[in-house]
Design a protein around this motif. Sequence first.
Motif, PDB file in Angstrom:
ATOM      1  N   ARG A  73     -25.595  14.645  -1.602  1.00 59.15           N
ATOM      2  CA  ARG A  73     -24.426  13.823  -1.330  1.00 59.15           C
ATOM      3  C   ARG A  73     -24.002  13.036  -2.574  1.00 59.15           C
ATOM      4  O   ARG A  73     -22.797  12.821  -2.802  1.00 59.15           O
ATOM      5  N   LEU A  97     -20.454  23.227  -5.592  1.00 59.46           N
ATOM      6  CA  LEU A  97     -19.854  23.108  -4.256  1.00 59.46           C
ATOM      7  C   LEU A  97     -20.137  24.349  -3.409  1.00 59.46           C
ATOM      8  O   LEU A  97     -20.425  24.240  -2.206  1.00 59.46           O
ATOM      9  N   TYR A 123     -22.102  15.463  -4.718  1.00 53.49           N
ATOM     10  CA  TYR A 123     -20.773  15.699  -4.150  1.00 53.49           C
ATOM     11  C   TYR A 123     -19.843  14.526  -4.469  1.00 53.49           C
ATOM     12  O   TYR A 123     -18.701  14.729  -4.895  1.00 53.49           O
ATOM     13  N   VAL A 159     -17.032  21.475   2.055  1.00 51.43           N
ATOM     14  CA  VAL A 159     -18.290  20.737   1.925  1.00 51.43           C
ATOM     15  C   VAL A 159     -18.186  19.382   2.618  1.00 51.43           C
ATOM     16  O   VAL A 159     -19.138  18.931   3.272  1.00 51.43           O
ATOM     17  N   GLU A 160     -17.047  18.741   2.512  1.00 50.06           N
ATOM     18  CA  GLU A 160     -16.855  17.463   3.208  1.00 50.06           C
ATOM     19  C   GLU A 160     -17.069  17.634   4.712  1.00 50.06           C
ATOM     20  O   GLU A 160     -17.736  16.816   5.349  1.00 50.06           O
ATOM     21  N   MET A 197     -23.640  24.174  -2.256  1.00 46.25           N
ATOM     22  CA  MET A 197     -23.815  23.198  -1.179  1.00 46.25           C
ATOM     23  C   MET A 197     -23.538  23.813   0.185  1.00 46.25           C
ATOM     24  O   MET A 197     -24.147  23.421   1.181  1.00 46.25           O
TER      25      MET A 197
END
Length: 260
Positions: A149, A193, A152, A252-253, A196
């Motif tokens: 996190r 990303l 990110y 990813v969010e 992830m």
Amino acid sequence: MSTSIGREDLIAAITTLVSGLDWLDAAWLGGSDATGRTDHRSDLDLVCLVRDDGVEETFSALESLFESLGGIRHRYRVPEPTRHGNAQAYYLLVGASDDLTIDLVVLRNSVEDRLLERERHGDPLVLFDRGLGIGSVPLHRDAHDARLRGRYAEIVAASPILIPLVSKAIDRGFVAEAASSYQNFLLRPLIDLLRMEHCPERFDFGFRYLDRDLPPSERAFLEHLSITGDLESIDELRKQAVERFNMQILRVEALLNGEP
């Protein structure tokens, strides 16, 4: 260059040495040996777990062994602090292939992270163990999630500043700068990303292991994006990468928020 030192012979010699060092508690091989992907071009990722005051003795003992096997033709001691916080050096031996680099990491006993998480490093090939029961351990999910996190958040915060540097270099006609900015400020964050989403355990492994960590279609797309040429081609790839970057930020969010 002709070679005379084979990989298995080198491993055998190292095993014999480390098992006789009083201050050393364990030694194992990581990398391709731990992930079952060893081939004729594999190097040697050697990890030694030692008494806290035995770090330099370990380097000295192994370097003496390497000298006895024909000599060290190149040595690079990584400046400290290293990225992982442990002492590290690389060696090329006389009579050994350039591929047979020895990547030596020496861990102090007091260090908690022993680079043994199965999801990131595989299952170690143990050469010597003084009763510690060295083996792979599960990934510490909470700590790892916090690091993911954090990365990110860093990408989201930095991208509005860094990504425009690519088009700036293109507009100025600076090919080398444009290519470098594209790789570092756009393609590498995009790879993080994608990792992830598809391989969060190794979100920070960059360009390594894309063949095993990403679906074939994603890997093929990244390889397409990686082949840069003149300014016009970099600009075209930049447009494609930015489009996918913006899409991947949202994907990813959603994943981090627990959305399907």
